[in-house]
Design a protein around this motif. Sequence first.
Motif, PDB file in Angstrom:
ATOM      1  N   LEU A 125       0.849  -1.190   0.000  1.00 30.66           N
ATOM      2  CA  LEU A 125       0.000   0.000   0.000  1.00 30.66           C
ATOM      3  C   LEU A 125       0.881   1.236   0.000  1.00 30.66           C
ATOM      4  N   PRO A 126       0.412   2.352  -0.577  1.00 28.42           N
ATOM      5  CA  PRO A 126       1.223   3.565  -0.513  1.00 28.42           C
ATOM      6  C   PRO A 126       1.276   4.121   0.911  1.00 28.42           C
ATOM      7  N   GLY A 127       2.327   4.879   1.198  1.00 26.89           N
ATOM      8  CA  GLY A 127       2.511   5.461   2.529  1.00 26.89           C
ATOM      9  C   GLY A 127       3.502   4.631   3.324  1.00 26.89           C
ATOM     10  N   GLY A 128       3.493   4.850   4.622  1.00 29.93           N
ATOM     11  CA  GLY A 128       4.383   4.084   5.495  1.00 29.93           C
ATOM     12  C   GLY A 128       5.729   4.746   5.677  1.00 29.93           C
ATOM     13  N   GLN A 129       6.698   4.274   4.899  1.00 28.79           N
ATOM     14  CA  GLN A 129       8.054   4.766   5.092  1.00 28.79           C
ATOM     15  C   GLN A 129       8.369   5.945   4.197  1.00 28.79           C
ATOM     16  N   PRO A 130       9.049   7.009   4.687  1.00 21.90           N
ATOM     17  CA  PRO A 130       9.447   7.142   6.088  1.00 21.90           C
ATOM     18  C   PRO A 130       8.350   7.788   6.947  1.00 21.90           C
ATOM     19  N   GLY A 131       8.510   7.620   8.257  1.00 26.12           N
ATOM     20  CA  GLY A 131       7.716   8.396   9.199  1.00 26.12           C
ATOM     21  C   GLY A 131       6.374   7.803   9.595  1.00 26.12           C
ATOM     22  N   GLY A 132       6.046   6.599   9.083  1.00 22.56           N
ATOM     23  CA  GLY A 132       4.793   5.965   9.499  1.00 22.56           C
ATOM     24  C   GLY A 132       3.536   6.636   8.963  1.00 22.56           C
ATOM     25  N   VAL A 133       3.668   7.352   7.822  1.00 18.49           N
ATOM     26  CA  VAL A 133       2.539   8.117   7.280  1.00 18.49           C
ATOM     27  C   VAL A 133       1.434   7.179   6.777  1.00 18.49           C
ATOM     28  N   ILE A 134       0.178   7.529   7.092  1.00 20.67           N
ATOM     29  CA  ILE A 134      -0.972   6.719   6.690  1.00 20.67           C
ATOM     30  C   ILE A 134      -1.685   7.378   5.516  1.00 20.67           C
ATOM     31  N   TYR A 135      -1.893   6.622   4.453  1.00 16.62           N
ATOM     32  CA  TYR A 135      -2.697   7.085   3.311  1.00 16.62           C
ATOM     33  C   TYR A 135      -4.101   6.519   3.503  1.00 16.62           C
ATOM     34  N   GLU A 136      -4.972   7.405   3.981  1.00 24.59           N
ATOM     35  CA  GLU A 136      -6.306   6.983   4.397  1.00 24.59           C
ATOM     36  C   GLU A 136      -7.126   6.428   3.224  1.00 24.59           C
ATOM     37  N   ASP A 137      -7.075   7.090   2.067  1.00 22.73           N
ATOM     38  CA  ASP A 137      -7.879   6.645   0.914  1.00 22.73           C
ATOM     39  C   ASP A 137      -7.474   5.235   0.488  1.00 22.73           C
ATOM     40  N   ALA A 138      -6.169   4.989   0.461  1.00 23.38           N
ATOM     41  CA  ALA A 138      -5.681   3.668   0.043  1.00 23.38           C
ATOM     42  C   ALA A 138      -6.115   2.607   1.056  1.00 23.38           C
ATOM     43  N   ALA A 139      -6.091   2.959   2.340  1.00 24.27           N
ATOM     44  CA  ALA A 139      -6.508   2.010   3.384  1.00 24.27           C
ATOM     45  C   ALA A 139      -7.992   1.692   3.257  1.00 24.27           C
ATOM     46  N   GLU A 140      -8.797   2.728   3.009  1.00 29.97           N
ATOM     47  CA  GLU A 140     -10.246   2.502   2.871  1.00 29.97           C
ATOM     48  C   GLU A 140     -10.539   1.644   1.647  1.00 29.97           C
ATOM     49  N   ALA A 141      -9.832   1.917   0.546  1.00 31.03           N
ATOM     50  CA  ALA A 141     -10.064   1.146  -0.686  1.00 31.03           C
ATOM     51  C   ALA A 141      -9.677  -0.319  -0.476  1.00 31.03           C
ATOM     52  N   ILE A 142      -8.543  -0.576   0.159  1.00 25.46           N
ATOM     53  CA  ILE A 142      -8.117  -1.975   0.308  1.00 25.46           C
ATOM     54  C   ILE A 142      -9.012  -2.697   1.318  1.00 25.46           C
ATOM     55  N   ALA A 143      -9.507  -1.982   2.316  1.00 26.59           N
ATOM     56  CA  ALA A 143     -10.395  -2.626   3.296  1.00 26.59           C
ATOM     57  C   ALA A 143     -11.659  -3.141   2.599  1.00 26.59           C
ATOM     58  N   ARG A 144     -12.230  -2.319   1.708  1.00 24.80           N
ATOM     59  CA  ARG A 144     -13.425  -2.763   0.958  1.00 24.80           C
ATOM     60  C   ARG A 144     -13.074  -3.944   0.051  1.00 24.80           C
ATOM     61  N   GLN A 145     -11.897  -3.852  -0.571  1.00 21.96           N
ATOM     62  CA  GLN A 145     -11.442  -4.913  -1.481  1.00 21.96           C
ATOM     63  C   GLN A 145     -11.267  -6.238  -0.727  1.00 21.96           C
ATOM     64  N   VAL A 146     -10.712  -6.156   0.475  1.00 19.71           N
ATOM     65  CA  VAL A 146     -10.486  -7.378   1.266  1.00 19.71           C
ATOM     66  C   VAL A 146     -11.831  -8.003   1.658  1.00 19.71           C
TER      67      VAL A 146
END
Length: 281
Positions: A167-188
Motif C-alpha cells: 500500500l502507498p505510505g508508510g516509510q518514512p515516518g509511518g505516514v498513513i494514506y487513508e484513501d488507500a486504506a479505505e479502498a483496500i479494506a473494501r477490497q479485502v
Amino acid sequence: MGPLQEYRLGAGRPSIVITAGIHGNEQTAIYAAELIYSLLQKETLLGEVCILPRCNPSAIRARERKAPEDGLDLNRSFPGAPDGSHTQRLAYEIWRQTEGFDYVLDLHCCGLYGTTYAMHYFKKYAFAKPLCKMLGVPHVVSSKGTRGQLYIESCEQRGQKGILIELPGGQPGGVIYEDAAEAIARQVLGYLRNLNILAGEKPAPVPIRYFDCRQPIRADHGGLVRPAAAPGDVVRQGDAVAYLDDQPVLAPSGGLIAGIPPLRYVCRGEDMLRLAPDLEE
Ligand SMILES: [Zn+2]
C-alpha cells in the motif's frame, strides 16, 4: 514475550489470518487492518477471520521498519526461533499464532511515492493467479520469493495460500494514506466473500495484470528529476516517464510505475523511479 494483539471473528473453515505492522513504519497497513476489523462488525461470517494488526510493537512505536532491540528484519525471520533474539522470538510467536489458517494475507507499505498492488510468487505457485483473481487488486507484481517472509514460508512450509499487499505510505515516518486504506479494506471484504468466509454478494471480477519484479531506473548523471508519470500508471516501452535535466527518461519496457517521487535532485546512480515490467501472458 506475550501473545500479540489479536481480533477473532467467526469460527470454522474456511479461515484466514490477516497480518499488518510486520514492518513498524508501514502504518497504512495497520490502519487498513483496523478498518477491516470495524467493517467486519456488520458482516455475517461463514468461516473465521483472525487479524493481527500490530505484529512488531516496538518497531511500530519507533516508526521504524525493524525492531530497535536487535535491528533484524522480521519479514526475513520466519518461522523464527523460540530461543533466538527479540525478532526471532517475535517471528516464532507470529508463526504459532498464524498456524492452521487456510489463507494468509499480509499487509505492507511500499513508501510515500508508491501505489497499491498485490505481490505473489506466481512463477512458482500454481494457486497464485486464481487467488489473485479472487482478491481483485488489478495490479499484481512478481515476488522474488525471498525466504523468511511470512507469506512465502506459510506457502512453503504449511501449504497455506498467502498473498502480500503493498500500500502507498508508510516509510518514512509511518505516514498513513487513508484513501488507500479505505479502498483496500473494501477490497479485502470482497476477497473474503469470494473465499466463502463472508456471506453476501460476491464482487464482479476485474481484469488482473501481472508484472515482473520491480526494478529501479537509475540516473546516469546527477541532476533534477521531474516525474512524467504517477504511481500506479501503466506505461508502454519508450514512454517518457521522467525528465532528467530536461532530457526524457524512457521506459525500458512497458510496465507498472511502482514508485516515483515528486520533483527532486538526484546523484549519479541514484534511483529515479521503480518500474515493474509487463509480463507476456
Ligand atoms: Zn513491509
